[in-house]
Design a protein around this motif. Structure first.
Motif, short mmCIF file in Angstrom:
data_model
loop_
_atom_site.label_atom_id
_atom_site.label_comp_id
_atom_site.label_asym_id
_atom_site.label_seq_id
_atom_site.Cartn_x
_atom_site.Cartn_y
_atom_site.Cartn_z
N PHE A 51 0.86 -1.19 0.00
CA PHE A 51 0.00 0.00 0.00
C PHE A 51 0.90 1.24 0.00
O PHE A 51 1.23 1.78 1.06
CB PHE A 51 -0.92 -0.02 1.23
N LEU A 57 -5.05 9.98 -2.12
CA LEU A 57 -6.02 9.14 -1.40
C LEU A 57 -6.10 9.56 0.06
O LEU A 57 -7.20 9.59 0.65
CB LEU A 57 -5.63 7.67 -1.50
N ASN A 58 -4.97 9.88 0.67
CA ASN A 58 -4.97 10.32 2.07
C ASN A 58 -5.81 11.57 2.27
O ASN A 58 -6.42 11.77 3.33
CB ASN A 58 -3.54 10.58 2.54
N ILE A 192 -10.58 -0.90 6.63
CA ILE A 192 -9.63 0.06 6.06
C ILE A 192 -9.02 -0.47 4.78
O ILE A 192 -8.85 0.27 3.80
CB ILE A 192 -8.55 0.42 7.10
N ARG A 193 -8.69 -1.76 4.75
CA ARG A 193 -8.10 -2.36 3.55
C ARG A 193 -9.07 -2.32 2.38
O ARG A 193 -8.70 -1.98 1.25
CB ARG A 193 -7.68 -3.80 3.84
N THR A 195 -11.55 -0.25 1.92
CA THR A 195 -11.70 1.15 1.49
C THR A 195 -10.50 1.59 0.66
O THR A 195 -10.65 2.26 -0.37
CB THR A 195 -11.85 2.06 2.72
N ARG A 196 -9.31 1.21 1.08
CA ARG A 196 -8.10 1.58 0.33
C ARG A 196 -8.16 1.01 -1.08
O ARG A 196 -7.91 1.73 -2.07
CB ARG A 196 -6.87 1.05 1.07
N ARG A 197 -8.47 -0.28 -1.21
CA ARG A 197 -8.51 -0.91 -2.53
C ARG A 197 -9.60 -0.29 -3.40
O ARG A 197 -9.43 -0.12 -4.61
CB ARG A 197 -8.74 -2.41 -2.39
N GLU A 200 -8.40 3.03 -4.70
CA GLU A 200 -7.38 2.86 -5.74
C GLU A 200 -8.03 2.71 -7.11
O GLU A 200 -7.48 3.16 -8.12
CB GLU A 200 -6.53 1.64 -5.42
N TYR A 228 -2.31 1.06 5.91
CA TYR A 228 -2.96 1.03 4.59
C TYR A 228 -2.96 2.39 3.91
O TYR A 228 -3.08 2.47 2.68
CB TYR A 228 -4.39 0.51 4.73
N PHE A 229 -2.83 3.44 4.70
CA PHE A 229 -2.74 4.80 4.14
C PHE A 229 -1.51 5.50 4.72
O PHE A 229 -1.61 6.45 5.49
CB PHE A 229 -4.00 5.61 4.49
#
Length: 513
Positions: A51, A57-58, A192-193, A195-197, A200, A228-229
């Motif tokens: 990540f 994204l942050n 959180i994972r 949401t991150r994906r 992306e 993750y972020f």
């Protein structure tokens, strides 16, 4: 003279609310103050970052603790049960502030929402234009894979529904809840994972996603979000060594490698030949069977009687299922053990309710548990289990002994039976196989009944090893006094109920179940 009444100048504008939280005034994740990181070893060449640091994204992420109904966003998320009738403070507040129209819409338009699904309604009197309702899974350690997959589906379905409705700002609560038994930390990783994906792939669909946390989950999210972020290169390096083994697939969904189906695109015979050296040669049936025109049926293997193929197939399936369950169980424990070794559990250790002491008369290590010092309401049950694994892991490879002081415990010190079942099912088989004795000191009638029930229906493997002892002197018949650290309050209580000196006949040294 003041009348105590507001003047026209003092009054709020008509219809204005004083509790509104504007997301523009909240601190974005990329601007959140960074913690101090110790210098890590230089990253090895070729070591990938799962990540990577992405400031774009942050800048879309906000971590905030508070009442989700006060957020001025396009939509908020409501975690509930299948019939949207969950009775809890957050659900009650959402329906109260939205007004009766939300209840009517839910009853007429949604009716039922399955686990892992997401449904959307209008926000009515809420600040949010929409409410996305979703149902998180009930957690059971036996069905960990199903729970993780269902929780992923809940978060993924919520984000996808928000994207379809053009929702730019979203208040995302913790869909995994302790009401349904889901461990907060494990759930936070999936939330959180996922949401991150999603960002992306579809980052342009959102301006802001606010992770809305209760007080008890805010610190957990604050600790896991940087994995993750990450917000700089140091955090990237830190995350590499602290991320869990299972990073999910490209969407963040938990992956079980053993169950993945590998498919060869349009395989040729040559390819199959290369990948399967043991591919059987073509069989000449004329040579295999008797060349005589009169076939000797009685002596040919084709005529031999075999058992029912359905029974063989069933036995094979049962064996495979058993092996798969053992593999899944081992994987769960190893994942838990890795966390137990890496996390800071000084708060649990400070309770001094679980510790290793000396050995019994046969040289077996002894682990002590003080029931009175374990206060259920004040302890995170998942972190308590992590600490249990950390303390027990070094001793369970060989025979060991556990001493449980039930002295002066109350309901506040007694974990729910479901929690005990979950813990027992999580622990590796060595815990059960190598437990030589489990002594319960100062048992009560109720503790004897509860112990009998638990060891009869859940932990039958260890039932013969569990013994109730009436006092500390009975314990000293099993191990030397200088080998065990007994708290003063236990000794005082023992003197009160048994007298300052009492003799332990050899035949009465223990009271079995």
């Amino acid at each position: 003279m003041s009348t105590g009444l507001k003047t026209t100048e003092d009054m709020d504008p008509l219809g204005a609310r004083s509790d509104v939280i504007e997301v523009e005034k909240l601190t974005r994740w990329n601007l959140t103050q960074l913690p101090e990181y110790h210098e890590t070893e230089q990253r090895q060449d070729g070591k990938t970052v799962p990540f990577p640091w992405r400031n774009d994204l942050n800048a879309k992420i906000i971590l905030w603790g508070g009442d989700i109904t006060c957020l001025n966003v396009h939509a908020i998320v409501h975690t509930t049960n299948e019939h949207l009738t969950d009775q809890n403070p957050q659900s009650d507040l959402i329906f109260e502030k939205a007004g009766p129209a939300l209840q009517v819409e839910v009853k007429n338009s949604i009716k039922v929402c399955k686990t892992g699904e997401a449904k959307i309604t209008k926000g009515h009197n809420l600040l949010a234009r929409y409410v996305i309702h979703t149902v998180g899974p009930r957690y059971n350690i036996k069905y960990l894979t199903a729970a993780e997959s269902a929780l992923f589906c809940s978060y993924r379905s919520t984000l996808q529904l928000a994207r379809e409705y053009g929702i730019r700002t979203l208040g995302l609560c913790c869909i995994h809840t302790t009401r349904r038994g889901y461990p907060p930390e494990s759930g936070a990783h999936i939330a959180i994972r996922t949401t991150r994906r999603f960002l992306e792939k579809y980052g342009g669909s959102f301006d802001t996603i606010v992770f809305v946390c209760a007080e008890e989950t805010l610190d957990i999210y604050r600790r896991i979000l940087p994995l993750y972020f990450p917000r700089n290169n140091k955090e990237e390096d830190f995350a590499i060594d602290h991320l869990p083994n299972d990073l999910g697939n490209e969407d963040g969904e938990p992956v079980i490698e053993e169950r993945q189906i590998r498919i060869i695109d349009k395989p040729t015979f040559a390819a199959l030949r290369a990948n399967h050296d043991d591919l059987e040669e073509t069989i000449d049936l004329n040579q295999e069977f008797c060349p005589s025109t009169v076939l000797d049926v009685g002596h040919h293997p084709f005529s031999h009687m075999e058992e029912n193929p359905d029974n063989s197939r069933h036995a094979g399936v049962t064996k495979n299922n058993t092996e798969q369950k053992k593999l899944d169980s081992r994987r769960r424990y190893e994942r838990f053990l890795k966390r137990a070794k890496s996390e800071d559990l000084t708060d649990i250790a400070g309770l001094r309710c679980l510790y290793r002491t000396g050995t019994d008369r046969c040289g077996r290590p002894v682990v002590v548990f003080i029931g009175k010092q374990f206060i259920v309401d004040a302890v995170d049950p998942e972190r308590a289990l992590l600490y249990l694994v950390r303390v027990m892991e070094p001793v369970v490879d060989k025979d060991y002994v556990v001493v449980y002081f039930h002295t002066q415990t109350t309901k506040r010190n007694q974990p729910p039976m479901n929690y005990l079942k979950m813990a027992y099912n999580l622990l590796d088989n060595r815990y059960k196989k190598n437990l030589k004795y489990f002594y319960i000191i100062h048992p009560t009638w109720w503790s004897k009944l509860a112990t009998w029930f638990f060891t009869t229906f859940t932990a039958s493997d260890i039932k013969p090893n569990v013994h109730n002892l009436k006092g500390v002197q009975y314990l000293y018949s099993k191990m030397d006094p200088d080998q065990i650290d007994v708290p003063p309050f236990v000794m005082d209580y023992d003197t009160q109920i048994n007298g300052p000196r009492y003799h332990v006949p050899p035949e009465d040294s223990s009271d079995g179940l």
